[in-house]
Motif scaffolding. Structure first.
Motif, PDB file in Angstrom:
ATOM      1  N   GLN A 159      48.790  15.821  62.419  1.00 33.47           N
ATOM      2  CA  GLN A 159      49.800  15.063  61.866  1.00 33.47           C
ATOM      3  C   GLN A 159      51.240  15.492  62.368  1.00 33.47           C
ATOM      4  O   GLN A 159      52.164  14.266  62.582  1.00 33.47           O
ATOM      5  CB  GLN A 159      49.514  15.074  60.209  1.00 33.47           C
ATOM      6  CG  GLN A 159      50.339  14.100  59.115  1.00 33.47           C
ATOM      7  CD  GLN A 159      52.002  14.512  59.100  1.00 33.47           C
ATOM      8  OE1 GLN A 159      51.954  15.887  59.141  1.00 33.47           O
ATOM      9  NE2 GLN A 159      52.612  13.839  58.570  1.00 33.47           N
ATOM     10  N   ARG A 160      51.623  16.505  62.251  1.00 36.26           N
ATOM     11  CA  ARG A 160      52.831  17.210  62.708  1.00 36.26           C
ATOM     12  C   ARG A 160      53.241  16.895  64.212  1.00 36.26           C
ATOM     13  O   ARG A 160      54.287  16.506  64.292  1.00 36.26           O
ATOM     14  CB  ARG A 160      53.151  18.691  62.533  1.00 36.26           C
ATOM     15  CG  ARG A 160      52.894  19.003  61.144  1.00 36.26           C
ATOM     16  CD  ARG A 160      53.962  18.692  60.357  1.00 36.26           C
ATOM     17  NE  ARG A 160      55.202  19.086  60.578  1.00 36.26           N
ATOM     18  CZ  ARG A 160      56.344  18.797  59.914  1.00 36.26           C
ATOM     19  NH1 ARG A 160      56.304  17.870  58.774  1.00 36.26           N
ATOM     20  NH2 ARG A 160      57.394  19.329  60.282  1.00 36.26           N
ATOM     21  N   ALA A 161      52.265  16.602  64.957  1.00 35.86           N
ATOM     22  CA  ALA A 161      52.336  16.435  66.429  1.00 35.86           C
ATOM     23  C   ALA A 161      52.495  15.087  66.538  1.00 35.86           C
ATOM     24  O   ALA A 161      53.520  14.648  67.568  1.00 35.86           O
ATOM     25  CB  ALA A 161      51.295  16.975  67.063  1.00 35.86           C
ATOM     26  N   ILE A 162      51.718  13.947  66.051  1.00 33.39           N
ATOM     27  CA  ILE A 162      52.098  12.699  66.117  1.00 33.39           C
ATOM     28  C   ILE A 162      53.063  12.100  65.296  1.00 33.39           C
ATOM     29  O   ILE A 162      54.111  11.266  65.871  1.00 33.39           O
ATOM     30  CB  ILE A 162      50.664  11.956  65.769  1.00 33.39           C
ATOM     31  CG1 ILE A 162      49.633  12.443  66.765  1.00 33.39           C
ATOM     32  CG2 ILE A 162      51.113  10.598  66.043  1.00 33.39           C
ATOM     33  CD1 ILE A 162      48.200  11.880  66.507  1.00 33.39           C
ATOM     34  N   CYS A 163      53.302  12.533  63.992  1.00 33.38           N
ATOM     35  CA  CYS A 163      54.411  11.825  63.091  1.00 33.38           C
ATOM     36  C   CYS A 163      55.691  12.413  63.183  1.00 33.38           C
ATOM     37  O   CYS A 163      56.698  11.833  63.078  1.00 33.38           O
ATOM     38  CB  CYS A 163      53.748  11.866  61.966  1.00 33.38           C
ATOM     39  SG  CYS A 163      52.258  11.028  61.497  1.00 33.38           S
ATOM     40  N   HIS A 164      55.682  13.767  63.695  1.00 37.68           N
ATOM     41  CA  HIS A 164      56.901  14.264  63.763  1.00 37.68           C
ATOM     42  C   HIS A 164      57.334  14.925  65.351  1.00 37.68           C
ATOM     43  O   HIS A 164      58.460  15.476  65.219  1.00 37.68           O
ATOM     44  CB  HIS A 164      56.971  15.684  62.748  1.00 37.68           C
ATOM     45  CG  HIS A 164      56.960  15.228  61.326  1.00 37.68           C
ATOM     46  ND1 HIS A 164      57.832  14.666  60.474  1.00 37.68           N
ATOM     47  CD2 HIS A 164      55.693  15.037  60.671  1.00 37.68           C
ATOM     48  CE1 HIS A 164      57.174  14.340  59.333  1.00 37.68           C
ATOM     49  NE2 HIS A 164      56.083  14.624  59.381  1.00 37.68           N
ATOM     50  N   GLY A 165      56.295  14.819  66.122  1.00 35.42           N
ATOM     51  CA  GLY A 165      56.870  15.298  67.480  1.00 35.42           C
ATOM     52  C   GLY A 165      56.741  16.882  67.730  1.00 35.42           C
ATOM     53  O   GLY A 165      57.509  17.238  68.558  1.00 35.42           O
ATOM     54  N   GLU A 166      56.255  17.607  66.756  1.00 37.46           N
ATOM     55  CA  GLU A 166      56.405  19.119  66.604  1.00 37.46           C
ATOM     56  C   GLU A 166      54.893  19.701  67.104  1.00 37.46           C
ATOM     57  O   GLU A 166      54.009  19.315  66.821  1.00 37.46           O
ATOM     58  CB  GLU A 166      56.310  19.577  65.264  1.00 37.46           C
ATOM     59  CG  GLU A 166      57.767  19.201  64.680  1.00 37.46           C
ATOM     60  CD  GLU A 166      58.046  19.702  63.357  1.00 37.46           C
ATOM     61  OE1 GLU A 166      56.908  20.469  62.973  1.00 37.46           O
ATOM     62  OE2 GLU A 166      58.941  19.524  62.638  1.00 37.46           O
ATOM     63  N   PRO A 167      55.211  20.469  68.161  1.00 38.03           N
ATOM     64  CA  PRO A 167      53.823  20.989  68.684  1.00 38.03           C
ATOM     65  C   PRO A 167      53.540  22.087  67.934  1.00 38.03           C
ATOM     66  O   PRO A 167      54.117  22.540  66.599  1.00 38.03           O
ATOM     67  CB  PRO A 167      54.273  21.782  70.136  1.00 38.03           C
ATOM     68  CG  PRO A 167      55.732  21.885  69.907  1.00 38.03           C
ATOM     69  CD  PRO A 167      56.292  20.580  69.140  1.00 38.03           C
ATOM     70  N   LEU A 168      52.196  22.950  68.228  1.00 38.55           N
ATOM     71  CA  LEU A 168      51.612  23.816  67.255  1.00 38.55           C
ATOM     72  C   LEU A 168      52.378  25.371  67.278  1.00 38.55           C
ATOM     73  O   LEU A 168      52.152  25.772  68.514  1.00 38.55           O
ATOM     74  CB  LEU A 168      50.345  24.004  67.087  1.00 38.55           C
ATOM     75  CG  LEU A 168      49.601  25.064  66.510  1.00 38.55           C
ATOM     76  CD1 LEU A 168      49.762  24.737  64.957  1.00 38.55           C
ATOM     77  CD2 LEU A 168      47.801  24.926  66.950  1.00 38.55           C
ATOM     78  N   ILE A 169      53.422  25.272  66.592  1.00 39.25           N
ATOM     79  CA  ILE A 169      54.212  26.887  67.069  1.00 39.25           C
ATOM     80  C   ILE A 169      54.291  27.607  65.434  1.00 39.25           C
ATOM     81  O   ILE A 169      54.697  28.618  65.733  1.00 39.25           O
ATOM     82  CB  ILE A 169      55.514  26.426  67.343  1.00 39.25           C
ATOM     83  CG1 ILE A 169      56.447  25.352  66.204  1.00 39.25           C
ATOM     84  CG2 ILE A 169      55.658  25.767  68.625  1.00 39.25           C
ATOM     85  CD1 ILE A 169      57.893  25.195  66.567  1.00 39.25           C
ATOM     86  N   GLU A 170      53.827  27.259  64.694  1.00 35.70           N
ATOM     87  CA  GLU A 170      53.633  28.002  63.334  1.00 35.70           C
ATOM     88  C   GLU A 170      52.395  27.624  62.523  1.00 35.70           C
ATOM     89  O   GLU A 170      51.737  26.696  62.672  1.00 35.70           O
ATOM     90  CB  GLU A 170      55.063  27.523  62.417  1.00 35.70           C
ATOM     91  CG  GLU A 170      55.038  26.386  62.177  1.00 35.70           C
ATOM     92  CD  GLU A 170      56.335  26.098  61.175  1.00 35.70           C
ATOM     93  OE1 GLU A 170      57.191  26.933  61.105  1.00 35.70           O
ATOM     94  OE2 GLU A 170      56.619  24.733  60.647  1.00 35.70           O
ATOM     95  N   ARG A 171      52.272  28.557  61.464  1.00 33.20           N
ATOM     96  CA  ARG A 171      50.867  28.261  60.840  1.00 33.20           C
ATOM     97  C   ARG A 171      51.089  29.344  59.598  1.00 33.20           C
ATOM     98  O   ARG A 171      52.110  30.019  59.446  1.00 33.20           O
ATOM     99  CB  ARG A 171      49.770  28.641  61.580  1.00 33.20           C
ATOM    100  CG  ARG A 171      49.615  30.152  61.787  1.00 33.20           C
ATOM    101  CD  ARG A 171      48.049  30.360  62.312  1.00 33.20           C
ATOM    102  NE  ARG A 171      47.204  30.220  61.049  1.00 33.20           N
ATOM    103  CZ  ARG A 171      45.838  29.802  60.941  1.00 33.20           C
ATOM    104  NH1 ARG A 171      45.247  29.354  62.185  1.00 33.20           N
ATOM    105  NH2 ARG A 171      45.238  29.350  59.843  1.00 33.20           N
ATOM    106  N   ILE A 172      50.327  28.946  58.705  1.00 32.91           N
ATOM    107  CA  ILE A 172      50.082  29.764  57.528  1.00 32.91           C
ATOM    108  C   ILE A 172      49.223  31.073  57.541  1.00 32.91           C
ATOM    109  O   ILE A 172      48.037  30.866  57.920  1.00 32.91           O
ATOM    110  CB  ILE A 172      49.590  28.945  56.245  1.00 32.91           C
ATOM    111  CG1 ILE A 172      50.766  27.853  55.823  1.00 32.91           C
ATOM    112  CG2 ILE A 172      49.380  29.897  55.079  1.00 32.91           C
ATOM    113  CD1 ILE A 172      50.135  26.896  54.964  1.00 32.91           C
ATOM    114  N   VAL A 173      49.578  32.073  57.418  1.00 30.49           N
ATOM    115  CA  VAL A 173      48.949  33.473  57.410  1.00 30.49           C
ATOM    116  C   VAL A 173      48.836  34.053  55.936  1.00 30.49           C
ATOM    117  O   VAL A 173      49.820  34.132  55.423  1.00 30.49           O
ATOM    118  CB  VAL A 173      49.331  34.419  58.416  1.00 30.49           C
ATOM    119  CG1 VAL A 173      48.673  35.622  58.627  1.00 30.49           C
ATOM    120  CG2 VAL A 173      49.664  33.688  59.817  1.00 30.49           C
ATOM    121  N   THR A 174      47.608  34.582  55.581  1.00 30.76           N
ATOM    122  CA  THR A 174      47.297  35.206  54.477  1.00 30.76           C
ATOM    123  C   THR A 174      47.706  36.743  54.537  1.00 30.76           C
ATOM    124  O   THR A 174      47.100  37.412  55.580  1.00 30.76           O
ATOM    125  CB  THR A 174      45.955  34.945  53.921  1.00 30.76           C
ATOM    126  OG1 THR A 174      45.820  33.575  53.649  1.00 30.76           O
ATOM    127  CG2 THR A 174      45.745  35.680  52.451  1.00 30.76           C
TER     128      THR A 174
END
Length: 894
Positions: A283-298
């Motif tokens: 959803q972030r890549a298509i709708c916002h043009g953001e590649p996968l550069i961050e994520r949630i970590v526990t």
């Protein structure tokens, strides 16, 4: 019977075999809200963060990059690019330790952030329904999205594999691993984005049913999803909490009661499973043009003061997160686990970066999670087999993996193992079974890749071989066609076939070489050609005899060359004489040989005082022996001379050294008394006459022989063979008469060489009457001998510097007689030396007489010496007179 979709919609659920219920420990990280981590001072980006091959680098060290800028590119489906999580400068591209169970180093891009957060150009899709599925898949691939549940499979590749055959889309929201709550928090706060991501995937795959599977221990996430999907055709199915229900195959079994075939994928049975984290990234890549550069970590575990979930940039070192969020390591057992306690692995150190698949950093204390460092032997309880959700045989797999029997592991379907760790969790022996399975799977995967590479190489080689053969055949066809065309053209133009002519020439040369004919030299061939030309010219001119002058010249030239080669060979042979030849003087060099013999005799006499004789029978040599030892010395000298003369060859090539040694050994003579001088002189004259007759007189006689060295005063004549015999007979008669006069105890036969030793024992001179008789008999014998001589070959008296009888000519007997005569002459000379006095008027130029004088220690009276000289002169005069008469007779006959 209801269809599967209707059963699912009615709420039907199924169960999978095995499974465990470990402590969840999820509430610790849910107590605190979601936070965003600060940008670290250094970002470390592994270029491979997915299953497959790493992308190709498109940046260099020192280059400034913007946030979201791609750093690698892909050229195949199993490649994914990585992007800069923030703006900054690339400081290094080098191997660094990455988040992997092996702890090995991989190539990483190191970025030093500038904290400006400047974004690269982004491409936003306003309405995804306006794009084709292929275009959307390309956007997903360019964004570098991979499975964020832990496996890391490229999402675009996975969705592409389900195009046109996906009936049920399953959303994995179970998050069954203890301690991990990253997906739970994501669903609670970003449920709308997740639902929008689900819609994008549904647009691409067009499935008949979409199901969200979530465990019942996430009530807040369930409410958020239900609220976001109120008006959507999406089924949210809450399943019982059981580990590992979050596994792909296990979740499919629970929701659809279907099993994925061995070595197959869910798309083979019309299913596709996606993690909620991957859907949010889509959803972030298509709708916002953001590649996968961050994520949630526990960040959880009792070593953290406040466990929580955080947003962090991909590439952030774990050490930076620990320092920022209150980590306090256990002093006795500090541990950091990437992932949960069941499927996670221990990090080698804290400088490992966060990757796209990193969902949890667990930092337990030693009491919280017991260390499994005490592996014990398997007790074969079977608990691992009961807990396995894939219905495998963990015990046997561990045996074969430990023994590296990977073929057996494959037979036992080790690939179906999801590495959930349920078997290790229930093992009472604390055996780390999952570690054995990971190592075995990695080795099998490596071997398979090597085999595939070898197969590709073999195929390339075969294709290359076929291509080369095809090119060769085509080339031969072209050459053949060109040759045919040339042949046809030459035939049509009336010319000869050049190829045929060349082949004929080659065959002719080959046949000539096979016959073995030697090649003719160019000069010879030219001469032959000229001769043949002249012969042909003569035949044309009508000449009957052709001109062979060229052949004659050629023949003469060959002869000349042969003569030159022969002369050169002789010159070389002469310039390198052998060791034996070097010691032999030439036949004509008579005077130099005599001088050399005299010099050697004198040198050896000078050495006798200090050097013992070489012959074992020789006695020490002294210049003046006592009267009592004179007799013994004479005997020993005679014996030595006799032995030396026996060894002498009678030919003209007698070596000079042996004769000289014989002379030197015979020089020690016992001096007679004064009263015997007269008798000794007469005997000496007789002996000299006999010796002259016995000496070999050929022109090639070596002057170094013993007889010539001691009797150099003799003038030698070469008689014939018959006369030599007569002379030998006369010499024998004279010797016999001389022996009668000797006072000897043991008479010796004159014809035998061994009698020399016996004769040498006679030391006393005969009486005066006997001496006169012996002298008369010797004169008669000499006269008879000279009459028998042939006057045809007189010898020049200048051949040797003799004093006593320069004009006397003696006959040379045959080889046998010469040897006997030499023996007799040696005996006579020994006796003569005894009688000679040092003051005797004898010419000292003769070498033997000089040597004899040196050996005389007692001087006889002057009268006796005169008498002996007179007798010798009378004998010589008579001999000369007989010779002159013989010469006159021979002249008259002629």
């Amino acid at each position: 019977m209801l269809s599967l979709i209707k059963q699912i919609k009615t709420g039907a659920l199924w169960d999978f075999p095995g499974g465990v219920h470990p402590p969840e420990n999820k509430q610790q990280s849910l107590k605190n809200g979601l936070e965003r981590a600060a940008i670290a001072k250094e970002i470390v980006l592994p270029i491979k963060q997915h299953i497959g091959k790493p992308g190709n680098l498109i940046v260099n060290v020192g280059e400034r990059v913007l946030k979201g800028q791609p750093l690698t590119k892909y050229d195949m489906s199993f490649m994914l690019p990585v992007h800069a999580p923030t703006s900054g400068v690339i400081t290094a591209i080098e191997p660094r330790t990455t988040a992997h169970p092996s702890g090995l180093a991989e190539t990483c891009i190191v970025i030093e952030p500038d904290f400006k957060e400047e974004w690269a150009e982004r491409s936003i899709v306003e309405n995804f329904s306006d794009k084709t599925p292929e275009e959307l898949l390309e956007v997903i691939r360019q964004a570098g999205i991979s499975g964020m549940g832990g496996a890391g499979f490229p999402t675009a590749k996975k969705i592409q594999a389900g195009l046109g055959r996906t009936e049920i889309l399953i959303i994995n929201a179970a998050e069954c691993e203890p301690y991990i709550t990253a997906d739970d928090v994501l669903m609670q706060q970003y449920a709308d984005a997740i639902i929008q991501g689900i819609e994008i995937v549904e647009y691409i795959l067009k499935p008949k049913l979409t199901i969200i599977g979530i465990e019942d221990n996430k009530p807040q996430a369930i409410k958020a999803l239900e609220l976001a999907a109120q008006h959507k055709d999406i089924v949210i199915r809450v399943i019982p909490t059981k580990y590992p229900s979050g596994g792909e195959k296990q979740l499919i079994k629970v929701l659809t009661n279907k099993e994925v075939p061995n070595n197959g994928i869910p798309a083979d049975i019309g299913l596709l499973v996606q993690n909620v984290g991957s859907l949010y990234a889509i959803q972030r890549a298509i709708c916002h043009g953001e590649p996968l550069i961050e994520r949630i970590v526990t960040l959880t575990g009792n070593s953290f003061s406040q466990p929580k979930n955080i947003w962090t940039l991909v590439g952030t070192p774990v050490q930076a997160l620990l320092e920022e969020f209150g980590y306090k390591e256990d002093r006795k057992l500090p541990r950091l686990i990437m992932g949960g306690p069941m499927m996670g692995f221990t990090l080698p150190h804290a400088n490992v970066p966060i990757t796209k698949t990193s969902n949890c950093i667990l930092a337990p204390t030693r009491r919280e999670i017991v260390s499994d460092q005490h592996e014990m032997a398997c007790i074969r309880c079977g608990a691992c087999a009961e807990a396995c959700p894939a219905s495998l045989l963990p015990q046997q797999l561990q045996w074969y993996a430990k023994a590296q029997d990977f073929d057996k592991c494959e037979e036992l379907n080790i690939k179906d193992c999801i590495e959930c760790g349920a078997c290790a969790f229930v093992c009472p022996s604390e055996i780390p079974l999952v570690q054995y399975y990971r190592q075995a799977k990695a080795e099998i995967r490596t071997r398979k890749e090597e085999a595939e590479s070898a197969e590709r190489a073999r195929q390339r080689f075969e294709h290359k071989k076929l291509r080369l053969e095809r090119d060769k055949a085509e080339r031969e066809n072209r050459f053949k066609k060109a040759a045919d065309e040339r042949r046809q053209e030459m035939t049509s133009s009336g010319g000869d076939d050049a190829i045929a002519a060349a082949i004929a020439r080659v065959k002719a040369q080959k046949s000539q070489s096979d016959t073995g004919e030697a090649p003719v030299k160019p000069a010879v061939a030219a001469a032959i050609a000229r001769a043949k030309a002249k012969q042909a010219q003569a035949m044309q001119q009508g000449q009957t005899e052709p001109d062979n002058s060229e052949m004659t010249k050629l023949r003469e030239e060959r002869k000349r060359q042969a003569r030159e080669r022969k002369v050169e060979q002789q010159r070389n042979a002469a310039s390198e004489p052998s060791a034996e030849d070097s010691d032999k003087p030439q036949a004509g060099d008579k005077q130099s040989a005599v001088a050399a013999a005299i010099a050697r005799a004198k040198a050896k006499k000078a050495q006798q005082a200090t050097t013992p004789a070489t012959e074992p029978t020789d006695a020490p040599v002294t210049d003046a022996p006592s009267a009592g030892d004179a007799k013994k010395a004479a005997v020993a000298a005679a014996i030595a001379r006799a032995k030396a003369r026996k060894a002498e060859p009678t030919s003209t090539a007698v070596e000079t050294d042996s004769a000289t040694q014989a002379e030197a050994k015979a020089d020690v003579i016992d001096a007679p008394s004064a009263g015997d001088a007269k008798k000794a002189a007469v005997a000496a004259a007789i002996a000299r006459a006999k010796a002259r007759k016995a000496e070999p007189t050929s022109t090639a006689v070596e002057t170094d022989s013993a007889t010539q060295a001691e009797a150099k005063a003799d003038v030698i004549d070469v008689p014939s063979a018959d006369d030599a015999k007569k002379a030998a007979v006369a010499a024998a008669i004279a010797r016999a008469k001389a022996r009668k006069a000797e006072q000897a105890t043991a008479p010796v036969d004159a014809n035998a060489a061994p009698q020399v030793e016996a004769k040498s024992e006679v030391t006393d001179a005969p009486s005066a009457d006997d001496a006169k008789k012996a002298a008369v008999a010797a004169a008669i014998a000499r006269a008879k001998a000279r009459k028998a001589e042939q006057a045809t070959a007189p010898v020049d008296a200048k051949a040797a510097p003799q004093v006593e009888a320069k004009s006397e000519v003696t006959d040379a007997p045959s080889a046998d007689d010469a040897k006997k005569a030499a023996v007799a002459a040696a005996i006579a000379r020994a006796k003569a030396r005894k009688a000679e006095q040092a003051a005797a008027p004898v010419d000292v130029s003769s070498a033997p007489q000089a040597e004899a004088r040196a050996d005389i220690t007692e001087t006889p009276s002057a009268d006796d010496a005169k008498k002996a000289a007179v007798a010798a002169a009378i004998a010589r005069a008579k001999a000369r007179k007989a010779q002159q008469e013989q010469q006159k007779q021979s002249e008259e006959k002629e």
